[in-house]
Write an enzyme that holds these catalytic residues in place. Structure first.
Site, PDB file in Angstrom:
ATOM      1  CG  HIS B  67      -0.222   6.451  15.663  1.00 15.17           C
ATOM      2  ND1 HIS B  67       0.717   7.228  15.045  1.00 15.17           N
ATOM      3  CD2 HIS B  67       0.396   5.282  15.989  1.00 15.17           C
ATOM      4  CE1 HIS B  67       1.858   6.561  14.979  1.00 15.17           C
ATOM      5  NE2 HIS B  67       1.689   5.377  15.545  1.00 15.17           N
ATOM      6  CD  GLU B  70       0.750   4.121  20.218  1.00 15.61           C
ATOM      7  OE1 GLU B  70      -0.065   3.876  19.318  1.00 15.61           O
ATOM      8  OE2 GLU B  70       1.947   3.799  20.145  1.00 15.61           O
ATOM      9  CG  HIS B  71       4.234   7.873  18.868  1.00  9.50           C
ATOM     10  ND1 HIS B  71       5.501   7.848  18.362  1.00  9.50           N
ATOM     11  CD2 HIS B  71       3.573   6.842  18.288  1.00  9.50           C
ATOM     12  CE1 HIS B  71       5.601   6.841  17.483  1.00  9.50           C
ATOM     13  NE2 HIS B  71       4.450   6.224  17.430  1.00  9.50           N
ATOM     14  CD  GLU B 143       4.577   4.349  13.797  1.00  7.61           C
ATOM     15  OE1 GLU B 143       4.602   5.432  14.428  1.00  7.61           O
ATOM     16  OE2 GLU B 143       3.956   3.348  14.190  1.00  7.61           O
TER      17      GLU B 143
END
Lengths: 421, 426
Positions: B67, B70-71, B143
């Site tokens: 993840h 991905e950012h 997040e």
């Protein structure tokens, strides 16, 4: 794609959208009535009670069974605020006949089921079925209480409530628990009859059914034939006069993240300024290039979510950020700095162009989603003027930097809402 | 390109495996204005231990790397961010990470090829520095906290904890504040170089395209990368038992929420068999507690359910489970009811009419998925990551019989594999 509207009786319109983009036909009926404290809870309860059963299909499982037989046709209903109106929305979606494994005529059946649920409810002793009323009252109570469950939507609701206190738009769309006790099967049915005979009715048929067929379908539906013509009672769009003073509302709950929502009003009555406000909103918090995303999130690393949305019908903009609770002041200052920057013209032509592209693209996408397309035409219907998608895009393209700068000076913070631990 | 056609729903799929090992799928939609492209790598939150094909080095990574990567993929050496660039073109761009894959995508009506330039550029050119990795920790931290406050996410993670002892599906996709603090550019590069090789990637395009033409456009933009052998992923051994039958937590919610799960330990090798099983499970879940079921009617009338629960079957080669989740002031009663109905169906068999009706409904559900370019593309990608062709759901549909479904009921809905996770009111 083609869109046609026809008034079949005064106050009752059919809207046909012929399109070959989908594998489904979507039928929607919207009942529009002014939002007010007296009726808001009743409207929410009516929508819940109607889906329990009609004269023909007397219980929820009978409705479900019938729909499952029709290759999983889906019935749905909901209650929404559109400007100062309360809208009871009913949908039925079914597969277009060409995609069925066997040939079957569904359109007529679909409309009969949908109109049956809305206009021919199950009535006993001159009232709604008591059992349904009692259980839906309990359900509605739970729904109203569940407002707190999602902290993000709760924070927005609360900010709206504070900003539009004692005004129709500040009402909660599901109503109020204290109003439920007074409602009986009989008085709700009395109110229902009044609502059905006075409200504005819009019937949408979207899919492969062409205009002629759609109109025939609706006009030959006996339930619709039985409806009276009416001078519909609903609220025209108008701006609220909100005072310019900034107020801060803080609320405590057990949360690990703070939710900051800022409500702003756009002080302009010019219709054309709504396009300018859309651009303003996109520059402020519309996407990854917006000032909020770039500064609150990327530069200062204060938030994951930093966005703003423009509610056209109320001419209001809401900023929303999820932040570390201790960073409240810093986040607020960073946000206010962005507002000042736009007022002072501290943004580029590129910002304007990016925003235009973003908005134009989303308008182009409207016809790719059946319910979004219906919502767009319904919005046009309520606004009292009709803007086609093409005109809409043209008006967006026309907005200049000067206009945004000028309007920015008329946009003020009204309510700062903060949910924290 | 190979063409697969589904005559029932009148759609075609064009599929090609390129020389570099990447799979490209095109689903033409000539009537639609919207175009959608999604590029996925078979790297998700469960891939936390593997052997790098080139060096043979075994790597353990902190939770949340897929993840985090991905950012960070959007960051460019010239200081720009590709997400901004794509949005500036008016494209609706995004990315997401799941248990088993990471995907980069955009949707548009205009400027598709400019978007394709940018998408294929940034996914093929990583740029990680100490500074830009540090900065992201603040954003992802928020997040993670956003999810911490979300009762439904906590409920889901606890359900995974109930079902699995060591399986990495228990790991939060975003990791934790603590685990992401250990992420460095070096870890990100190692994962990038291993998993973002074309042979580990799938691209799906849906919209008004000529398949051969778009394929050429994609090929033109591919950077030549060294071939690498197979990535060896190391997962804990398959578990045949659940971890614990029940877990609860208190949060600020108005009504408790629950997830009732059945861990499915009967793995299937054949992909078409998996599809058939999936269809049967969807029929069963609907028969047990779907909208027209007797159980739902009773629970609704008693005020124990406000709406039909969400029905899910999640699976990959490493895990498989059913999840029935919803809101109820009385989760125990829901669990009892489900057990009761399952027992009854096991003993008495499924009613013919009911079975046929639900089967019809499921068919409609599959057809409706072909309404939007985004849904189609995401579905083909997610299925292909599991080795499944999405059309198989339409094609295998007729082969799912009542007898077969009863068989699945016996094998999957076992009491000893049942769990419940509840978020209670504070």
């Amino acid at each position: 794609m083609s869109y046609k509207k026809k008034e079949i009786k005064q106050g009752i319109n059919i809207h046909n959208i012929t399109t070959n983009k989908f594998k489904t036909n979507l039928y929607a009926i919207f009942l529009t009535t002014p939002l007010n404290r007296e009726n808001v809870t009743k409207n929410a309860l009516i929508s819940a009670v109607l889906r329990r059963g009609s004269q023909e299909l007397q219980s929820q499982d009978k409705i479900s069974k019938k729909l499952e037989e029709m290759y999983g046709a889906v019935f749905d209903c909901g209650i929404e605020k559109t400007g100062d109106n309360h809208v009871l929305k009913f949908y039925l979606e079914a597969i277009s006949e060409e995609f069925l494994p066997e040939k079957e005529e569904l359109a007529k059946k679909c409309l009969e089921i949908l109109t049956g649920i809305i206009f021919n409810p199950l009535i006993e002793n001159n009232g709604f079925k008591e059992e349904y009323i009692e259980s839906e009252k309990n359900n509605l109570k739970q729904i109203i209480n569940s407002k707190i469950d999602n902290k993000r939507t709760y924070s927005i609701e609360r900010c709206i409530e504070e900003m539009f206190k004692n005004r129709p738009y500040g009402l909660y769309r599901y109503g109020y628990i204290e109003d439920l006790d007074k409602i009986t099967p009989e008085n709700l049915y009395e109110y229902y009859k009044k609502l059905i005979s006075e409200c504005k009715i819009d019937i949408f048929v979207s899919g492969t059914i062409d205009e002629e067929k759609a109109i025939k379908l609706v006009e030959e539906n006996s339930t619709i034939q039985n409806l009276n013509a009416r001078k519909p009672i609903f609220a025209e769009n108008k701006e609220d006069e909100l005072d310019g003073k900034e107020k801060i509302v803080e609320e405590h709950m057990q949360v690990s993240q703070g939710n900051l929502v800022i409500g702003m009003n756009v002080n302009s009555k010019e219709q054309e300024d709504k396009y300018v406000a859309s651009i303003y909103n996109a520059i402020l918090g519309g996407g990854a290039n917006s000032k909020l995303f770039q500064n609150v999130r990327e530069k200062e690393s204060l938030a994951y979510t930093a966005v703003s949305t423009y509610r056209r019908q109320k001419n209001a903009i809401f900023i929303r950020c999820g932040i570390e609770i201790g960073n409240f002041q810093k986040a607020l200052e960073t946000i206010k700095k962005q507002l000042e920057d736009i007022k002072n013209g501290d943004f580029t032509d590129e910002d304007i162009n990016n925003s235009k592209k973003l908005i134009v693209e989303s308008i182009r996408g409207i016809s790719s989603e059946q319910d979004t397309e219906i919502t767009y035409y319904y919005g046009q219907e309520l606004s009292g003027e009709f803007t086609t998608l093409e005109e809409y895009m043209r008006k967006i393209e026309k907005v200049s930097k000067e206009e945004v700068e000028k309007l920015a000076k008329e946009i003020n913070i009204n309510t700062i809402y903060f949910l924290r631990d | 390109m190979k063409i697969i056609e589904s005559s029932k729903i009148k759609e075609k799929e064009y599929i090609e495996k390129l020389d570099n090992g990447m799979t490209v799928i095109v689903i033409p939609k000539p009537n639609l204005d919207k175009k959608y492209i999604i590029w996925g790598t078979h790297f998700g939150s469960i891939d936390n231990r593997f052997i790098m094909p080139k060096t043979g080095e075994e790597v353990f990574i902190p939770d949340g790397v897929a993840h985090f990567l991905e950012h960070k993929m959007f960051e460019q050496p010239d200081g720009t961010n590709s997400l901004d660039t794509l949005m500036a073109l008016g494209l609706d761009a995004n990315a997401y990470t799941t248990n088993d894959h990471t995907a980069y995508l955009f949707e548009c009506t205009n400027n598709f090829y400019k978007g394709l330039d940018e998408l294929m550029d940034y996914v093929q050119h990583p740029y990680f520095t100490d500074e830009n990795v540090e900065k992201e920790k603040g954003i992802i931290g928020q997040e993670i906290k956003m999810y911490d406050d979300e009762p439904s996410w906590r409920m889901y993670m606890n359900a995974m904890d109930c079902m699995y002892k060591k399986n990495p599906i228990k790991i939060d996709i975003a990791g934790s504040i603590e685990s992401i603090s250990k992420i460095t550019p070096d870890v990100l590069y190692k994962c990038y170089n291993t998993f973002y090789n074309p042979s580990n990637m799938i691209m799906v395009v849906c919209g008004n395209f000529k398949p051969e033409q778009i394929l050429e456009e994609i090929k033109k933009r591919l950077v030549k990368k060294e071939e690498q052998g197979e990535i060896k992923r190391i997962y804990p051994e398959k578990e045949t038992e659940i971890n614990m039958p029940y877990k609860e937590v208190e949060m600020e919610v108005s009504t408790p929420i629950f997830a009732i799960g059945y861990k499915d330990i009967e793995g299937a090798e054949d992909k078409k068999e998996i599809v058939r099983k999936h269809i049967a499970i969807e029929i069963l879940m609907n028969m047990i507690i779907g909208k027209s079921s007797k159980a739902y009617k009773e629970l609704y009338e008693a005020g124990d359910l406000l709406s039909t629960p969400d029905l899910d079957y999640e699976f990959s080669d490493e895990y498989a489970h059913i999840l029935i989740s919803g809101q109820s002031k009385n989760p125990d009663k829901i669990q009892e009811k489900i057990e009761e109905v399952v027992d009854k169906y096991k003993k008495e068999g499924l009613e013919e009419d009911h079975f046929n009706r639900i089967k019809k409904k499921i068919y409609g559900d599959y057809v409706v998925e072909y309404n939007s370019v985004g849904e189609i593309a995401r579905m083909f990608l997610a299925d292909k990551m599991k080795g499944i062709n999405s059309f198989d759901y339409i094609e295998e549909y007729n082969t799912v019989t009542k007898d077969y479904t009863e068989e699945v009921l016996k094998n999957v809905f076992k009491k000893e594999n049942m769990v419940m996770s509840v978020v209670k009111c504070k």
